[in-house]
Scaffold this motif. Structure first.
Motif, PDB file in Angstrom:
ATOM      1  N   TYR A 172       0.829  -1.197   0.000  1.00  0.00           N
ATOM      2  CA  TYR A 172       0.000   0.000   0.000  1.00  0.00           C
ATOM      3  C   TYR A 172       0.871   1.257   0.000  1.00  0.00           C
ATOM      4  O   TYR A 172       0.587   2.208  -0.708  1.00  0.00           O
ATOM      5  CB  TYR A 172      -0.935   0.014   1.210  1.00  0.00           C
ATOM      6  CG  TYR A 172      -1.864   1.193   1.179  1.00  0.00           C
ATOM      7  CD1 TYR A 172      -3.019   1.161   0.415  1.00  0.00           C
ATOM      8  CD2 TYR A 172      -1.574   2.355   1.886  1.00  0.00           C
ATOM      9  CE1 TYR A 172      -3.866   2.253   0.364  1.00  0.00           C
ATOM     10  CE2 TYR A 172      -2.413   3.451   1.835  1.00  0.00           C
ATOM     11  CZ  TYR A 172      -3.558   3.387   1.076  1.00  0.00           C
ATOM     12  OH  TYR A 172      -4.384   4.472   1.016  1.00  0.00           O
ATOM     13  N   LEU A 194      -0.426   4.934  10.013  1.00  0.00           N
ATOM     14  CA  LEU A 194      -1.037   4.044   9.024  1.00  0.00           C
ATOM     15  C   LEU A 194      -0.591   2.599   9.199  1.00  0.00           C
ATOM     16  O   LEU A 194      -1.370   1.677   8.937  1.00  0.00           O
ATOM     17  CB  LEU A 194      -0.735   4.541   7.609  1.00  0.00           C
ATOM     18  CG  LEU A 194      -1.499   5.809   7.238  1.00  0.00           C
ATOM     19  CD1 LEU A 194      -0.990   6.373   5.920  1.00  0.00           C
ATOM     20  CD2 LEU A 194      -2.990   5.547   7.156  1.00  0.00           C
ATOM     21  N   TRP A 218      -3.204  -0.792   9.662  1.00  0.00           N
ATOM     22  CA  TRP A 218      -3.185  -1.975   8.802  1.00  0.00           C
ATOM     23  C   TRP A 218      -2.713  -3.223   9.529  1.00  0.00           C
ATOM     24  O   TRP A 218      -2.512  -4.265   8.912  1.00  0.00           O
ATOM     25  CB  TRP A 218      -2.295  -1.719   7.584  1.00  0.00           C
ATOM     26  CG  TRP A 218      -2.976  -0.847   6.586  1.00  0.00           C
ATOM     27  CD1 TRP A 218      -2.968   0.520   6.542  1.00  0.00           C
ATOM     28  CD2 TRP A 218      -3.776  -1.269   5.496  1.00  0.00           C
ATOM     29  NE1 TRP A 218      -3.715   0.970   5.501  1.00  0.00           N
ATOM     30  CE2 TRP A 218      -4.225  -0.110   4.828  1.00  0.00           C
ATOM     31  CE3 TRP A 218      -4.169  -2.506   5.016  1.00  0.00           C
ATOM     32  CZ2 TRP A 218      -5.040  -0.158   3.708  1.00  0.00           C
ATOM     33  CZ3 TRP A 218      -4.981  -2.560   3.888  1.00  0.00           C
ATOM     34  CH2 TRP A 218      -5.409  -1.395   3.258  1.00  0.00           C
ATOM     35  N   THR A 220      -9.300  -5.169   6.649  1.00  0.00           N
ATOM     36  CA  THR A 220      -8.886  -3.917   6.028  1.00  0.00           C
ATOM     37  C   THR A 220      -9.487  -2.764   6.817  1.00  0.00           C
ATOM     38  O   THR A 220     -10.661  -2.809   7.176  1.00  0.00           O
ATOM     39  CB  THR A 220      -9.400  -3.851   4.568  1.00  0.00           C
ATOM     40  OG1 THR A 220      -8.895  -4.995   3.875  1.00  0.00           O
ATOM     41  CG2 THR A 220      -8.960  -2.593   3.879  1.00  0.00           C
ATOM     42  N   ASP A 255     -11.164   0.867   7.691  1.00  0.00           N
ATOM     43  CA  ASP A 255     -12.159   1.688   7.013  1.00  0.00           C
ATOM     44  C   ASP A 255     -11.450   2.910   6.437  1.00  0.00           C
ATOM     45  O   ASP A 255     -11.251   3.905   7.133  1.00  0.00           O
ATOM     46  CB  ASP A 255     -13.258   2.106   7.985  1.00  0.00           C
ATOM     47  CG  ASP A 255     -14.336   2.970   7.340  1.00  0.00           C
ATOM     48  OD1 ASP A 255     -14.270   3.200   6.108  1.00  0.00           O
ATOM     49  OD2 ASP A 255     -15.229   3.421   8.064  1.00  0.00           O
ATOM     50  N   ILE A 256     -11.061   2.836   5.181  1.00  0.00           N
ATOM     51  CA  ILE A 256     -10.273   3.901   4.566  1.00  0.00           C
ATOM     52  C   ILE A 256     -11.086   5.172   4.327  1.00  0.00           C
ATOM     53  O   ILE A 256     -10.516   6.199   3.979  1.00  0.00           O
ATOM     54  CB  ILE A 256      -9.606   3.433   3.261  1.00  0.00           C
ATOM     55  CG1 ILE A 256     -10.653   3.029   2.231  1.00  0.00           C
ATOM     56  CG2 ILE A 256      -8.639   2.283   3.548  1.00  0.00           C
ATOM     57  CD1 ILE A 256     -10.085   2.744   0.867  1.00  0.00           C
ATOM     58  N   TYR A 257     -12.387   5.098   4.530  1.00  0.00           N
ATOM     59  CA  TYR A 257     -13.245   6.271   4.357  1.00  0.00           C
ATOM     60  C   TYR A 257     -13.559   6.971   5.678  1.00  0.00           C
ATOM     61  O   TYR A 257     -14.189   8.023   5.677  1.00  0.00           O
ATOM     62  CB  TYR A 257     -14.542   5.879   3.648  1.00  0.00           C
ATOM     63  CG  TYR A 257     -14.273   5.270   2.296  1.00  0.00           C
ATOM     64  CD1 TYR A 257     -13.821   6.051   1.238  1.00  0.00           C
ATOM     65  CD2 TYR A 257     -14.429   3.909   2.082  1.00  0.00           C
ATOM     66  CE1 TYR A 257     -13.534   5.491   0.009  1.00  0.00           C
ATOM     67  CE2 TYR A 257     -14.151   3.344   0.855  1.00  0.00           C
ATOM     68  CZ  TYR A 257     -13.709   4.146  -0.176  1.00  0.00           C
ATOM     69  OH  TYR A 257     -13.423   3.588  -1.400  1.00  0.00           O
ATOM     70  N   TYR A 312      -8.999   7.612   9.623  1.00  0.00           N
ATOM     71  CA  TYR A 312      -8.051   7.115   8.622  1.00  0.00           C
ATOM     72  C   TYR A 312      -7.666   8.237   7.658  1.00  0.00           C
ATOM     73  O   TYR A 312      -6.492   8.370   7.297  1.00  0.00           O
ATOM     74  CB  TYR A 312      -8.648   5.932   7.852  1.00  0.00           C
ATOM     75  CG  TYR A 312      -7.647   5.312   6.914  1.00  0.00           C
ATOM     76  CD1 TYR A 312      -6.799   4.303   7.359  1.00  0.00           C
ATOM     77  CD2 TYR A 312      -7.521   5.741   5.602  1.00  0.00           C
ATOM     78  CE1 TYR A 312      -5.856   3.744   6.516  1.00  0.00           C
ATOM     79  CE2 TYR A 312      -6.583   5.187   4.753  1.00  0.00           C
ATOM     80  CZ  TYR A 312      -5.755   4.185   5.214  1.00  0.00           C
ATOM     81  OH  TYR A 312      -4.819   3.638   4.375  1.00  0.00           O
ATOM     82  N   GLN A 313      -8.625   9.027   7.242  1.00  0.00           N
ATOM     83  CA  GLN A 313      -8.346  10.128   6.316  1.00  0.00           C
ATOM     84  C   GLN A 313      -7.389  11.140   6.938  1.00  0.00           C
ATOM     85  O   GLN A 313      -6.535  11.695   6.251  1.00  0.00           O
ATOM     86  CB  GLN A 313      -9.648  10.805   5.872  1.00  0.00           C
ATOM     87  CG  GLN A 313     -10.497   9.936   4.952  1.00  0.00           C
ATOM     88  CD  GLN A 313      -9.800   9.614   3.650  1.00  0.00           C
ATOM     89  OE1 GLN A 313      -9.230  10.479   3.005  1.00  0.00           O
ATOM     90  NE2 GLN A 313      -9.839   8.353   3.270  1.00  0.00           N
ATOM     91  N   LEU A 363      -3.975   9.565   6.774  1.00  0.00           N
ATOM     92  CA  LEU A 363      -3.485   9.612   5.396  1.00  0.00           C
ATOM     93  C   LEU A 363      -3.003  11.016   5.037  1.00  0.00           C
ATOM     94  O   LEU A 363      -1.944  11.177   4.420  1.00  0.00           O
ATOM     95  CB  LEU A 363      -4.577   9.152   4.431  1.00  0.00           C
ATOM     96  CG  LEU A 363      -4.186   9.037   2.970  1.00  0.00           C
ATOM     97  CD1 LEU A 363      -3.037   8.053   2.783  1.00  0.00           C
ATOM     98  CD2 LEU A 363      -5.395   8.616   2.146  1.00  0.00           C
TER      99      LEU A 363
END
Length: 71
Positions: A8, A39, A43, A48, A50-52, A56-57, A60
């Motif tokens: 990733y 991050l 992981w 996986t 919740d990348i939304y 997490y945002q 990122l």
């Protein structure tokens, strides 16, 4: 698990620079930014993340900021 994290991280690299080979120092700096942003922790589980999600945002965005500083 580590392989998926590194995959990733590699994918997160700027795609427009795909013909540019990264130096060992650049790879280490990228991994350090990934870890400092939290991050790697996101992981670590089997599922996986919740990348939304907002959390997490934020991680990122922090990772991208740290990468920009390292350049």
């Amino acid at each position: 698990m580590l392989a998926s994290t590194l995959a990733y991280a590699a994918h997160a690299a700027d795609v427009s620079k795909s013909s540019h080979s990264l130096t060992r120092q650049e790879v280490r700096a990228n991994l350090e930014a990934w870890q400092r942003a939290g991050l790697a922790q996101a992981w670590r589980r089997d599922a996986t993340p919740d990348i939304y999600s907002e959390k997490y945002q934020q991680r990122l965005a922090n990772y991208e900021r740290l990468r920009a500083i390292a350049r």
